[in-house]
Design a protein around this motif. Structure first.
Motif, PDB file in Angstrom:
ATOM      1  N   ASP A 184      36.775  45.713  55.286  1.00  0.00           N
ATOM      2  CA  ASP A 184      37.752  45.593  53.888  1.00  0.00           C
ATOM      3  C   ASP A 184      37.474  44.533  52.842  1.00  0.00           C
ATOM      4  O   ASP A 184      37.825  43.476  52.669  1.00  0.00           O
ATOM      5  N   LEU A 185      37.236  45.834  52.246  1.00  0.00           N
ATOM      6  CA  LEU A 185      36.903  44.761  50.510  1.00  0.00           C
ATOM      7  C   LEU A 185      37.747  45.276  49.511  1.00  0.00           C
ATOM      8  O   LEU A 185      37.566  45.473  48.440  1.00  0.00           O
ATOM      9  N   GLY A 186      39.259  45.340  49.890  1.00  0.00           N
ATOM     10  CA  GLY A 186      40.426  45.738  49.088  1.00  0.00           C
ATOM     11  C   GLY A 186      40.511  44.498  47.882  1.00  0.00           C
ATOM     12  O   GLY A 186      40.761  44.812  46.532  1.00  0.00           O
ATOM     13  N   GLY A 187      39.526  43.581  48.338  1.00  0.00           N
ATOM     14  CA  GLY A 187      40.375  41.832  47.475  1.00  0.00           C
ATOM     15  C   GLY A 187      39.262  42.072  46.420  1.00  0.00           C
ATOM     16  O   GLY A 187      39.370  40.834  45.584  1.00  0.00           O
ATOM     17  N   VAL A 251      41.214  39.681  34.177  1.00  0.00           N
ATOM     18  CA  VAL A 251      42.888  39.584  34.583  1.00  0.00           C
ATOM     19  C   VAL A 251      42.653  40.449  35.800  1.00  0.00           C
ATOM     20  O   VAL A 251      43.071  41.773  35.214  1.00  0.00           O
ATOM     21  N   ALA A 252      42.802  40.084  36.507  1.00  0.00           N
ATOM     22  CA  ALA A 252      43.666  40.618  38.137  1.00  0.00           C
ATOM     23  C   ALA A 252      44.537  39.636  38.472  1.00  0.00           C
ATOM     24  O   ALA A 252      44.848  38.792  38.560  1.00  0.00           O
ATOM     25  N   GLN A 295      34.875  37.551  40.455  1.00  0.00           N
ATOM     26  CA  GLN A 295      36.275  36.705  40.610  1.00  0.00           C
ATOM     27  C   GLN A 295      37.311  35.875  40.222  1.00  0.00           C
ATOM     28  O   GLN A 295      39.078  35.675  41.716  1.00  0.00           O
ATOM     29  N   ALA A 296      37.742  37.233  39.211  1.00  0.00           N
ATOM     30  CA  ALA A 296      39.273  37.026  38.816  1.00  0.00           C
ATOM     31  C   ALA A 296      39.835  38.019  40.465  1.00  0.00           C
ATOM     32  O   ALA A 296      41.265  37.570  40.091  1.00  0.00           O
ATOM     33  N   ASP A 297      39.769  39.105  40.444  1.00  0.00           N
ATOM     34  CA  ASP A 297      40.160  40.361  41.755  1.00  0.00           C
ATOM     35  C   ASP A 297      40.220  39.484  43.321  1.00  0.00           C
ATOM     36  O   ASP A 297      41.163  39.600  43.639  1.00  0.00           O
ATOM     37  N   SER A 298      38.900  38.663  43.767  1.00  0.00           N
ATOM     38  CA  SER A 298      39.051  37.779  44.548  1.00  0.00           C
ATOM     39  C   SER A 298      39.886  36.344  44.719  1.00  0.00           C
ATOM     40  O   SER A 298      40.589  35.864  45.655  1.00  0.00           O
ATOM     41  N   LEU A 299      39.911  35.594  43.673  1.00  0.00           N
ATOM     42  CA  LEU A 299      41.349  34.119  43.746  1.00  0.00           C
ATOM     43  C   LEU A 299      42.601  35.050  43.064  1.00  0.00           C
ATOM     44  O   LEU A 299      42.893  33.715  43.956  1.00  0.00           O
TER      45      LEU A 299
END
Length: 340
Positions: A184-187, A251-252, A295-299
Motif C-alpha cells: 500500500d503506497l498511500g503515504g 507541503v503535505a 519527502q513531504a508526503d512520506s515524512l
C-alpha cells in the motif's frame, strides 16, 4: 457453511467499497481562468482523487499542452502504483508474494521502494508500505462500523512487516517473502507523482506552477511579480497555523482530524498504525514542508504515526524540513512546531 457465508459477505462488502473507489477514476479534465489573475487551472481525477494544476502563463495553448502531459504522467504512474487496479505493476508484484524468485521492478517502483524501506528502518516501522492486509481489513471494518476480529488481525499481521520486502537495487528487482502480502503506497505515491508531474511541466517550459496532488502541494517557480505561491498550512485548523509563501518546495498534510470514525465510544482514523493494524486514535494532523513532494508526503505519514513529541523530534533531524503538528488533547487543540 457459516464460515463460507461470512467470507462471501466480506468479499461482497470489499467489492462494494472497491466499486465506489473505481468510479472516481473516470477521467475528466477541465480548465478555468483563476480569479487570482492570469493563472489557468486544470483539473483531472487521478488516484481516486482530484489533481489540479495552477499555471501562471499568458499562452493558453502552452499551459494546456503542459498540463495534459503532466496528467498523462500521473495516469501512467497510477498504473504503476495502484493497489486497486488488479493489473498495476504494484498489484502484480503483490500477487507474486511468497515466490522465491526475484522479479524485475520499474525505475519508478524501485525508487519508491528504496525511499520507503529507508524510512521504515529509520522509524522502526512507523512507516511501512507492507500494511496492505491491514488496509483491506480496516476498509471493511470502517464500512461495517465495527472493529476487525482479533483472529483476522493476527492473521494479517503475519503478512505485514517491511523486512519482508526484499530488494536488490543493483539489479532493480525484488520479492515479498511471505505469501499473501499486499503493498500500500498511500503515504508516498502521490508525492512521488507530483514530483514527476513537475519534471514533465519543466520539460515543456512551464515553470511557474502549483500542483495539488490530492492535497499534497508542490510549488514550482513563483508567479510573476510575487515571492511565491500562497499556501494555508493544514487548512488553517488552528489559529496559529500560518499561511506561507512557497516556491520550489512541497507541503503535505496527514491526519485524522476530519476523517475519523467512532467505534465503541473511541475515535479512530482512516490512517492505520502499522504496529496495531487499526486506525490511529491520536486525533492529530501534521503538515510537513520539504524540498520534494515525495519527502513531504512520506515524512508527514511517518511523523503522524510516531506521535507528537517523537514525530517533531524526528522532523527536526531532517535538514531543510519544517513541521506543524496539531492535536486534539482533551478537547484542547495544541500546536507544536519544529521551529520558532
Amino acid at each position: 457453511k457459516k464460515r463460507i457465508l461470512s467470507y462471501n459477505m466480506e468479499m461482497i462488502l470489499f467489492r462494494i467499497i472497491l466499486l465506489f473507489t473505481l468510479c472516481a477514476w473516470m477521467p475528466s479534465i477541465f480548465a478555468e481562468k483563476s480569479k487570482r489573475g492570469k493563472y489557468y487551472k486544470f483539473t483531472e481525477v487521478c488516484m481516486g482523487t482530484d489533481f489540479s494544476i495552477l499555471i501562471d502563463e499568458d499562452n493558453y495553448k502552452m499551459a494546456e499542452s503542459s498540463a495534459k502531459a503532466a496528467f498523462s504522467e500521473a495516469q501512467r504512474l497510477n498504473n504503476v502504483f495502484s493497489d486497486y487496479k488488479s493489473e498495476s505493476e504494484l498489484s502484480l508484484f503483490s500477487k507474486r508474494s511468497g515466490d522465491e524468485l526475484f522479479h524485475p521492478l520499474s525505475n519508478d517502483l524501485i525508487e519508491v521502494f528504496r525511499t520507503s524501506k529507508e524510512l521504515s528502518v529509520e522509524t522502526d516501522g512507523a512507516f511501512d508500505i507492507t500494511i496492505g492486509p491491514f488496509s483491506r481489513l480496516w476498509r471493511i471494518s470502517r464500512f461495517r462500523k465495527m472493529l476487525p476480529p482479533q483472529n483476522k488481525l493476527k492473521d494479517a499481521m503475519k503478512r505485514v512487516g517491511y523486512e519482508k520486502l526484499i530488494l536488490d537495487f543493483e539489479n532493480k528487482q525484488g520479492k515479498l517473502a511471505k505469501s499473501g502480502m499486499v503493498l500500500d503506497l498511500g503515504g508516498i505515491a502521490k508525492g512521488y507523482t507530483a514530483d514527476r508531474m513537475l519534471d514533465v511541466m519543466k520539460a515543456n517550459k512551464i515553470n511557474r506552477v502549483l500542483i495539488d496532488a490530492g492535497g499534497d502541494l508542490l510549488a514550482g517557480d513563483a508567479p510573476r511579480g510575487k515571492m511565491g505561491w500562497k499556501i494555508d498550512i493544514g487548512g488553517r485548523k488552528h489559529p496559529d497555523l500560518p499561511s506561507i509563501i512557497l516556491s520550489n518546495k512541497a507541503v503535505a498534510t496527514s491526519g485524522d482530524i476530519e476523517q475519523s470514525i467512532t467505534l465503541n465510544g473511541k475515535s479512530y482514523s482512516h490512517l492505520i498504525n502499522p504496529k496495531s493494524g487499526i486506525g490511529l486514535t491520536t486525533q492529530a494532523q501534521i503538515s510537513v514542508i520539504a524540498p520534494t513532494c515525495m519527502q513531504a508526503d512520506s515524512l508527514a505519514s511517518a511523523s503522524l504515526v510516531l506521535g507528537r513529541l517523537q514525530g517533531i523530534k524526528f522532523l527536526k533531524s531532517k535538514p531543510l524540513v519544517k513541521g506543524y503538528h496539531v492535536q486534539n488533547i482533551n478537547n484542547n487543540v495544541i500546536l507544536t512546531k519544529t521551529h520558532n
